[in-house]
Design an enzyme around this catalytic site. Structure first.
Site, PDB file in Angstrom:
ATOM      1  N   TRP A  30      19.154 -30.373  15.896  1.00  0.00           N
ATOM      2  CA  TRP A  30      18.003 -30.333  15.010  1.00  0.00           C
ATOM      3  C   TRP A  30      17.439 -31.745  14.838  1.00  0.00           C
ATOM      4  O   TRP A  30      18.178 -32.702  14.630  1.00  0.00           O
ATOM      5  CB  TRP A  30      18.386 -29.759  13.641  1.00  0.00           C
ATOM      6  CG  TRP A  30      17.248 -29.810  12.669  1.00  0.00           C
ATOM      7  CD1 TRP A  30      16.199 -28.946  12.585  1.00  0.00           C
ATOM      8  CD2 TRP A  30      17.024 -30.803  11.659  1.00  0.00           C
ATOM      9  NE1 TRP A  30      15.324 -29.329  11.601  1.00  0.00           N
ATOM     10  CE2 TRP A  30      15.810 -30.475  11.014  1.00  0.00           C
ATOM     11  CE3 TRP A  30      17.718 -31.941  11.260  1.00  0.00           C
ATOM     12  CZ2 TRP A  30      15.285 -31.240   9.972  1.00  0.00           C
ATOM     13  CZ3 TRP A  30      17.199 -32.706  10.223  1.00  0.00           C
ATOM     14  CH2 TRP A  30      15.994 -32.345   9.588  1.00  0.00           C
TER      15      TRP A  30
ATOM     16  N   ASP B 125       1.871 -23.284   4.460  1.00  0.00           N
ATOM     17  CA  ASP B 125       3.272 -23.095   4.821  1.00  0.00           C
ATOM     18  C   ASP B 125       4.015 -22.318   3.734  1.00  0.00           C
ATOM     19  O   ASP B 125       3.410 -21.593   2.933  1.00  0.00           O
ATOM     20  CB  ASP B 125       3.917 -24.459   5.106  1.00  0.00           C
ATOM     21  CG  ASP B 125       4.999 -24.388   6.171  1.00  0.00           C
ATOM     22  OD1 ASP B 125       6.122 -23.969   5.847  1.00  0.00           O
ATOM     23  OD2 ASP B 125       4.722 -24.754   7.335  1.00  0.00           O
ATOM     24  N   ASP B 126       5.320 -22.465   3.707  1.00  0.00           N
ATOM     25  CA  ASP B 126       6.224 -21.701   2.853  1.00  0.00           C
ATOM     26  C   ASP B 126       5.848 -21.825   1.372  1.00  0.00           C
ATOM     27  O   ASP B 126       5.271 -22.826   0.948  1.00  0.00           O
ATOM     28  CB  ASP B 126       7.644 -22.237   3.061  1.00  0.00           C
ATOM     29  CG  ASP B 126       8.728 -21.265   2.660  1.00  0.00           C
ATOM     30  OD1 ASP B 126       8.403 -20.255   2.022  1.00  0.00           O
ATOM     31  OD2 ASP B 126       9.889 -21.524   3.002  1.00  0.00           O
TER      32      ASP B 126
ATOM     33  N   ARG C  70      21.245 -22.178   5.192  1.00  0.00           N
ATOM     34  CA  ARG C  70      19.976 -22.361   4.475  1.00  0.00           C
ATOM     35  C   ARG C  70      19.765 -21.236   3.448  1.00  0.00           C
ATOM     36  O   ARG C  70      18.660 -20.803   3.211  1.00  0.00           O
ATOM     37  CB  ARG C  70      18.803 -22.447   5.442  1.00  0.00           C
ATOM     38  CG  ARG C  70      17.625 -23.248   4.924  1.00  0.00           C
ATOM     39  CD  ARG C  70      16.602 -23.474   6.019  1.00  0.00           C
ATOM     40  NE  ARG C  70      15.471 -24.272   5.542  1.00  0.00           N
ATOM     41  CZ  ARG C  70      14.270 -23.773   5.254  1.00  0.00           C
ATOM     42  NH1 ARG C  70      14.039 -22.486   5.384  1.00  0.00           N
ATOM     43  NH2 ARG C  70      13.305 -24.558   4.836  1.00  0.00           N
TER      44      ARG C  70
ATOM     45  N   LYS D 222       2.340 -19.089  11.885  1.00  0.00           N
ATOM     46  CA  LYS D 222       3.435 -19.980  12.244  1.00  0.00           C
ATOM     47  C   LYS D 222       4.718 -19.172  12.042  1.00  0.00           C
ATOM     48  O   LYS D 222       5.164 -18.973  10.906  1.00  0.00           O
ATOM     49  CB  LYS D 222       3.444 -21.242  11.387  1.00  0.00           C
ATOM     50  CG  LYS D 222       4.534 -22.236  11.767  1.00  0.00           C
ATOM     51  CD  LYS D 222       4.477 -23.476  10.882  1.00  0.00           C
ATOM     52  CE  LYS D 222       5.593 -24.454  11.225  1.00  0.00           C
ATOM     53  NZ  LYS D 222       5.387 -25.129  12.514  1.00  0.00           N
ATOM     54  N   TRP D 223       5.294 -18.677  13.132  1.00  0.00           N
ATOM     55  CA  TRP D 223       6.446 -17.766  13.099  1.00  0.00           C
ATOM     56  C   TRP D 223       7.717 -18.602  13.200  1.00  0.00           C
ATOM     57  O   TRP D 223       8.034 -19.161  14.245  1.00  0.00           O
ATOM     58  CB  TRP D 223       6.343 -16.802  14.276  1.00  0.00           C
ATOM     59  CG  TRP D 223       7.397 -15.747  14.346  1.00  0.00           C
ATOM     60  CD1 TRP D 223       8.745 -15.928  14.485  1.00  0.00           C
ATOM     61  CD2 TRP D 223       7.192 -14.325  14.316  1.00  0.00           C
ATOM     62  NE1 TRP D 223       9.392 -14.727  14.543  1.00  0.00           N
ATOM     63  CE2 TRP D 223       8.464 -13.720  14.433  1.00  0.00           C
ATOM     64  CE3 TRP D 223       6.065 -13.515  14.197  1.00  0.00           C
ATOM     65  CZ2 TRP D 223       8.630 -12.329  14.453  1.00  0.00           C
ATOM     66  CZ3 TRP D 223       6.235 -12.141  14.216  1.00  0.00           C
ATOM     67  CH2 TRP D 223       7.493 -11.555  14.346  1.00  0.00           C
ATOM     68  N   ASP D 224       8.460 -18.668  12.104  1.00  0.00           N
ATOM     69  CA  ASP D 224       9.635 -19.543  12.033  1.00  0.00           C
ATOM     70  C   ASP D 224      10.921 -18.714  12.082  1.00  0.00           C
ATOM     71  O   ASP D 224      10.922 -17.510  11.818  1.00  0.00           O
ATOM     72  CB  ASP D 224       9.576 -20.355  10.730  1.00  0.00           C
ATOM     73  CG  ASP D 224      10.289 -21.695  10.843  1.00  0.00           C
ATOM     74  OD1 ASP D 224      11.062 -21.890  11.806  1.00  0.00           O
ATOM     75  OD2 ASP D 224      10.069 -22.553   9.970  1.00  0.00           O
TER      76      ASP D 224
ATOM     77  N   ASN E  72      14.842 -20.008  10.906  1.00  0.00           N
ATOM     78  CA  ASN E  72      15.538 -21.211  10.478  1.00  0.00           C
ATOM     79  C   ASN E  72      17.058 -21.144  10.515  1.00  0.00           C
ATOM     80  O   ASN E  72      17.714 -21.939   9.852  1.00  0.00           O
ATOM     81  CB  ASN E  72      15.088 -21.582   9.059  1.00  0.00           C
ATOM     82  CG  ASN E  72      13.817 -22.411   9.083  1.00  0.00           C
ATOM     83  OD1 ASN E  72      13.721 -23.405   9.781  1.00  0.00           O
ATOM     84  ND2 ASN E  72      12.818 -21.978   8.333  1.00  0.00           N
TER      85      ASN E  72
ATOM     86  N   CYS F 225       8.276 -21.214  16.201  1.00  0.00           N
ATOM     87  CA  CYS F 225       9.035 -22.286  15.565  1.00  0.00           C
ATOM     88  C   CYS F 225      10.422 -21.757  15.245  1.00  0.00           C
ATOM     89  O   CYS F 225      10.577 -20.583  14.909  1.00  0.00           O
ATOM     90  CB  CYS F 225       8.326 -22.747  14.287  1.00  0.00           C
ATOM     91  SG  CYS F 225       9.228 -23.953  13.295  1.00  0.00           S
TER      92      CYS F 225
ATOM     93  N   ASP G  13      11.093 -30.616  14.093  1.00  0.00           N
ATOM     94  CA  ASP G  13      10.801 -30.979  12.711  1.00  0.00           C
ATOM     95  C   ASP G  13      10.722 -32.493  12.537  1.00  0.00           C
ATOM     96  O   ASP G  13      10.241 -32.980  11.512  1.00  0.00           O
ATOM     97  CB  ASP G  13      11.887 -30.435  11.777  1.00  0.00           C
ATOM     98  CG  ASP G  13      11.728 -28.950  11.497  1.00  0.00           C
ATOM     99  OD1 ASP G  13      10.664 -28.393  11.813  1.00  0.00           O
ATOM    100  OD2 ASP G  13      12.671 -28.349  10.952  1.00  0.00           O
TER     101      ASP G  13
END
Length: 696
Positions: free
Chosen positions: A171, A336-337, A413, A446-448, A450, A494, A516
């Site tokens: 990362w 974003d989030d 997370r 924006k397809w994340d 994590n 992402c 990132d």
């Protein structure tokens, strides 16, 4: 002449690309065998290579080992198997029987069965210029366990030595390029994480140790898959080398049976004699022509709100950022989030994809309308494959996550992975995504993702191993369905940065989030590794604030912009609080980028000085009569004099205009002597030079 031909008298297929040839044949026992891969050969030359199977010369070393077109286990074959099967009676060995073949529109299908068991194998080959796509299809009338199902085995010519190019990372430090001698035995590069991963990427390049950026033979293999994968190089004591690769991992078994076929992902192979630079340019051309959904488009300059607001998202705050972004020349605003559910941090709300009415009292439509009125498109962050345990979704459907009974559910997370192999989860995800895009006029997702898989179980399902493959297939199907129902929607892939970058996801995404880590100095190396295979037109790169949130390094704004301008330019800082002089510089550089954008996103890349030390890094894009040169001095040592930069890809008989400062250059001089860069003094100095061919 390009195309596919069958030499019936020699039971040999010849696949001829634009400048390369690939050939395979049927052995005396119907085993498909590799014949040739390399520079273009006429059919008569291929025939010379189709010798009969060589006899054994001792009891331990099969002289034909490593030449199977799809290596299997069984009999006296001990090479790394690409295909391992186990029949219902426990038999493991596969014995080939050739049935027939088809050649249609550059696509070869060679059909086989097992000599005894009702298993059918089809080897697929498809020419894309000089890139050859290969994959395997398995069908059976009774249940068969497939322990390993690689897409292809690639046999390389015998060489004095072999050098391997690949990328590793983690990362915030993805795609770090390595070149090293290929060890003897088996070397495996892999992801067991359910995603492509930050730690490796599913491609390798092989040369004989002498190739350079401009010269030498290079062979490349890349896998189009976004889940767990492996690539294995096998180097024998006799000097033979193969590369085998496909989806899956040790311990995960595929099951094939009635109405349960198995089709492996594409494994793409490329040969070039023009060095690593030519290999990269060929891969980039292939991705643009045959992988990306909208390669003809120019990706917009975007602004993303994450680093400005974090989870502290409000309609007023987003409007203020959007107004400032529009004034700078931004074309796409991405929130974003933090816009949904009880999402005030990473601890809760993930999975509850309804608008937070405390933050957006009238929903998202007023903000989307305001962004559109400012002349920008509207994008939004989503993470469909994840859920927080502290969410309404998890409380209602705890069985929807990947898990095993009697085992803890490991959180990373503070989230768990939804089981997208389940049809009910697939329909739930499509329903809210379809409504989000359709009801609000969303232009960009924006397809994340994590976190990787853990406890990848599916209680109650008889074949739980299929989760590993079907989760990825379900994500692909969902992306395809959304794009089909919303043809104007564009998507960025992402995964905590660059954890999901591969040919499979690029077929369904318009760009990828590279890392990132937006530190401009680190990005030079990240983007260098990325560009070995993937094109700049899909590489999202942002300008963010000082000090950088990952490295705590401060870098001049011009340098940050110049690094991000080498891909798909984006901004991610708190631009509402930027001083006037930074805003003025940003406005000028965005305008400059929009001018050179066609060359950067659609041009051919020439790496002139790679980031192998902390000195000058330089590369160049060429498109038609236009060229753009990027040069960066990372650190100045000992007051060393600046050297002219020799360019590439230009016409030596032409002259080129440099609009700023208004001078012209001979193409021959730029190629043979070089361009004076005029880098400003000191560390973190950079220039972007535009060159236009003068029409006479």
């Amino acid at each position: 002449m390009t195309g596919i031909s069958f030499l019936e008298g020699h039971r040999t297929w010849v696949l001829t690309g634009e400048s390369s040839t690939y050939a395979l044949r049927l052995g005396e026992d119907d085993v498909p065998a590799h014949v040739y891969w390399g520079p273009a050969l006429p059919a008569a030359g291929v025939v010379e290579l189709t010798a009969k199977t060589l006899p054994w010369w001792d009891g331990f070393n099969d002289p034909n080992e490593g030449l199977d077109e799809l290596a299997t286990d069984g009999g006296t074959r001990y090479w790394t198997p690409a295909l391992q099967v186990r029949f219902a009676d426990g038999t493991r060995a596969l014995e080939w029987r050739y049935e027939d073949h088809e050649i249609t529109a550059g696509h070869l299908r060679v059909h086989f069965t097992d000599r005894h068991y009702p298993l059918r194998i089809t080897l697929h080959y498809r020419l894309r210029g000089d890139v050859l796509e290969r994959w395997t299809e398995l069908t059976a009338d009774t249940d068969v366990e497939v322990v390993r199902a690689d897409s292809a085995t690639w046999a390389l010519p015998v060489s004095e030595d072999y050098r391997l190019s690949h990328v590793t990372g983690r990362w915030a430090a993805e795609t770090q390029l390595h070149r090293e001698s290929v060890p003897h035995g088996e070397t495996t590069f892999a992801s067991r994480r359910g995603i492509t991963s930050h730690h490796a990427n599913p491609w390798v390049m092989v040369d004989d140790g002498t190739a350079t950026e401009r010269h030498g033979e290079v062979y490349g293999v890349a896998l189009a898959w976004s889940g767990s994968w492996r690539l294995t190089t096998t180097r024998s004591s006799t000097g033979r080398l193969t590369v085998s690769g496909g989806f899956g991992q040790d311990g995960v078994v595929h099951r094939v049976g009635p109405r349960r076929p198995l089709t492996t992902p594409v494994s793409a192979g490329l040969y070039t004699d023009g060095g690593f630079g030519a290999a990269s340019r060929a891969w980039h051309a292939y991705v643009r022509a045959h992988v990306l959904p909208h390669p003809e488009e120019l990706r917009p300059v975007l602004y993303n709100s994450w680093e400005a607001t974090g989870f502290d998202v409000t309609e007023a705050g987003q409007r203020a950022l959007a107004e400032r972004a529009a004034a700078l020349g931004v074309e796409l605003f991405v929130m974003d989030d933090g816009w949904f559910g009880a999402r005030t941090g990473d601890h809760a709300g993930l999975g509850d994809w309804h608008v937070n009415r405390e933050r957006f009292p009238e929903g998202l439509k007023p903000l989307v309308g305001a962004v559109h009125a400012l002349g920008m498109k509207f994008g939004i962050w989503v993470e469909p494959e994840m859920v927080n345990p502290d969410s309404d979704l998890y409380r209602a459907h705890p069985d929807w996550v990947q898990h095993h009974p009697h085992r803890r559910r490991s959180e990373l997370r503070r989230q768990l992975v939804l089981n997208f192999a389940r049809p009910d989860v697939q329909e739930w995800a499509y329903d809210w995504l379809d409504r989000l895009v359709g009801e609000h006029g969303v232009d960009f997702l924006k397809w994340d993702m994590n976190r990787p898989f853990s406890e990848a179980g599916w209680p109650g399902e008889a074949d739980q191993d299929r989760l590993w493959v079907e989760h990825t297939h379900a994500v692909y199907a969902l992306l395809d369905r959304l794009r089909g129902d919303h043809p104007d929607l564009r998507i960025e892939s992402c995964s905590g940065g660059g954890g999901r970058i591969d040919l499979g996801v690029l077929a369904r995404s318009d760009q990828v989030w590279t890392s990132d880590n937006t530190d401009a100095l680190d990005r030079l190396r990240i983007q260098h590794g990325y560009g070995q295979l993937y094109p700049a037109g899909a590489m999202s790169a942002w300008v963010t604030d000082n000090p950088n949130f990952v490295t705590a390094r401060s870098v001049p704004l011009r340098f940050r912009f110049h690094v991000a301008m080498a891909g798909v330019l984006g901004l991610g800082g708190d631009i509402v609080h930027w001083p006037d002089e930074d805003l003025a510089l940003a406005r000028d550089l965005i305008a400059r980028y929009r001018d050179i954008r066609p060359v950067v996103q659609h041009g051919t890349l020439y790496r002139l000085r790679p980031p192998i030390d902390d000195g000058v890094v330089a590369f160049q894009y060429v498109l038609g009569d236009r060229s753009v040169v990027f040069a960066y001095r990372q650190a100045a040592h000992f007051n060393a004099p600046e050297r002219p930069l020799r360019l590439d890809g230009l016409d030596p008989a032409a002259r080129y205009a440099e609009p700023e400062p208004g001078r012209t250059h001979s193409g021959a001089v730029l190629l043979a002597h070089g361009l004076p860069l005029g880098l400003p003094p000191g560390d973190f100095a950079s220039v972007v030079v535009r060159l236009d061919r003068i029409k006479i």
